[in-house]
Design a protein around this motif. Sequence first.
Motif, PDB file in Angstrom:
ATOM      1  N   ARG A  29      -3.818  -8.090   1.904  1.00  0.00           N
ATOM      2  CA  ARG A  29      -4.581  -7.768   0.513  1.00  0.00           C
ATOM      3  C   ARG A  29      -5.794  -8.581   0.598  1.00  0.00           C
ATOM      4  N   THR A  59      -9.578  -3.316  -1.907  1.00  0.00           N
ATOM      5  CA  THR A  59      -8.362  -2.495  -1.838  1.00  0.00           C
ATOM      6  C   THR A  59      -7.283  -3.465  -1.092  1.00  0.00           C
ATOM      7  N   SER A  60      -5.983  -3.170  -1.444  1.00  0.00           N
ATOM      8  CA  SER A  60      -5.086  -4.094  -0.816  1.00  0.00           C
ATOM      9  C   SER A  60      -4.817  -3.971   0.741  1.00  0.00           C
ATOM     10  N   SER A 104      -3.711   0.994  -4.425  1.00  0.00           N
ATOM     11  CA  SER A 104      -4.139  -0.435  -4.327  1.00  0.00           C
ATOM     12  C   SER A 104      -4.153  -1.085  -5.762  1.00  0.00           C
TER      13      SER A 104
END
Length: 555
Positions: free
Chosen positions: A89, A116-117, A442
Amino acid sequence: MQTSQKHSTSAGIHLYHQPVQDIDPYTHYQILQSNSCHEIHDSSSQGTTISFEPCKEQYFTLESSPAINDLIGCDSPSYASESSNSNRRSHFSPQASHSYHSDQHQSSDNTYESPTSVHSSADDSYELKHKLRELEISLLGTDSDIVDSCHCCYKGGHHGAPPMAKYDWDQIVEMIPKLDLKEVLIRCAQAVSDDDIETAVGFMNNVLPKMVSVVGDPSQRLGAYMLEGLRARLGSSGSHIYKALKCEQPASKDLMSYMHILYQICPYWKFAYISANVVIGEAMLNESRIHIIDFQIAQGTQWMLLIQALACRPGGPPFIRVTGVDDSQSFHARGGGLHIVVGKRLSDYAKSCGVPFEFHSAAMSGSEVELENLVIQPGEALAVNFPYILHHMPDESVSTENHRDRLLRLVKSLSPKVVTLVEQESNTNTSPFFQRFVETFSYYTAMFESIDVALPRDDKQRISAEQHCVARDIVNMIACEGAERVERHEPWGKWRSRFSMAGFAPCPLSSSVMSAVRGMLNEFNENYRLEHREGALFLGWKNRAMFTSSAWRCY
């Protein structure tokens, strides 16, 4: 964030909320038409029959949830890799924020797009492709007729591309404990994006139902709703996609209780109320007549807090008028109209506080509001509130009318003293389907994680709250396109550009706003983060920015 709304039906897969009094809360989402399978003829594949079969294993999806007593006593295993998500992340900072470059409406100076993750889409795609390649080789060998998955594009939009190699689904099912749920969901979404119907249906029928659960960990619960979104997208077509998502709402009192649960266990709505109230209170410090236009009035609870604060103002309270913009969803949630429910409640409360008060209703959606609906009167100091509502307005990518920008220009023409904006920090408005799918996973992974720490996984109220107040938004973003897709989030940088083009400048947030929100966050999990940058407040979960609050004034 949007509550449920009933829509007309059409051919295809039908998702709906069953009334809570008729069925247990674990089965509000159901796939209709058949108890054994669902056959949809896809017009793009010359008679190809899509068959969605129900899961027969002891895992829980939206279509196969057992009775409550069975659910409570079951230990649902997790097949999702928690460490893979947490380790990749990105940091909750502008330097580490990422967005998808496929969005053609992205502002060139926007460095605050939602992260985003995964550390980057390219690295994640590389890892995914090679894991799938290893899986294919282990199951199928290296025959020349197998399509090399490493050459398959994982950025979406390549419709008509050759399908992946034929999978031995029985063997893949045996490997489920070793598979990562996120990667399987992404592979399925890529197959949908590439019109690889056979692969997509294979994942939907054979693999994903055994990996997701509405009582599982955050990824499993989110996966259950994303799976239904993929099914709805594949089983519907064109302008009928949204109508194929038939939602029967629970009774209004039940829906209100679900919304109240999320209000209590998550700080996201309190963040919107508190930050906007402090900004408006400071802007109206010396005003004797105040008019607040709220474009998402809901229950009007936010203004009870402000009325109470203004009642104690030195020199006496000001006259306050609130115009509440309504829509059919809020009407259902309240169980009645604006004047009957919200207007009376606020009027009674203002009277008890000794504050002169007047309520005006605008019973329509924000996209329909015109100047005459707002009844502006001379001598009033005007404040406009946009809490989680502007992302529902269609913009230039949906309609030539562009209600999103039209509404901002209308508000600018009123010369308000302050405008408050709270929105979800996500980038799903104009992104193509595949990128939107990854971004949705995400974003909502972080949201489901934040819900997970507040209530047990088998808590019936939490499950109902997620299904009625969150899941439908997820399904809408995955299954729908065009005007049927009403969930169209934009990150802070794009809102900044829109407001600037409409004639607004950022209004500096005082230390009092930050202090008030921090005080509220003390009631919640320590993994919530608050950051003040570029004139906006960013509320995040761990390293993921989730919501932004900002204030604006006319040039």
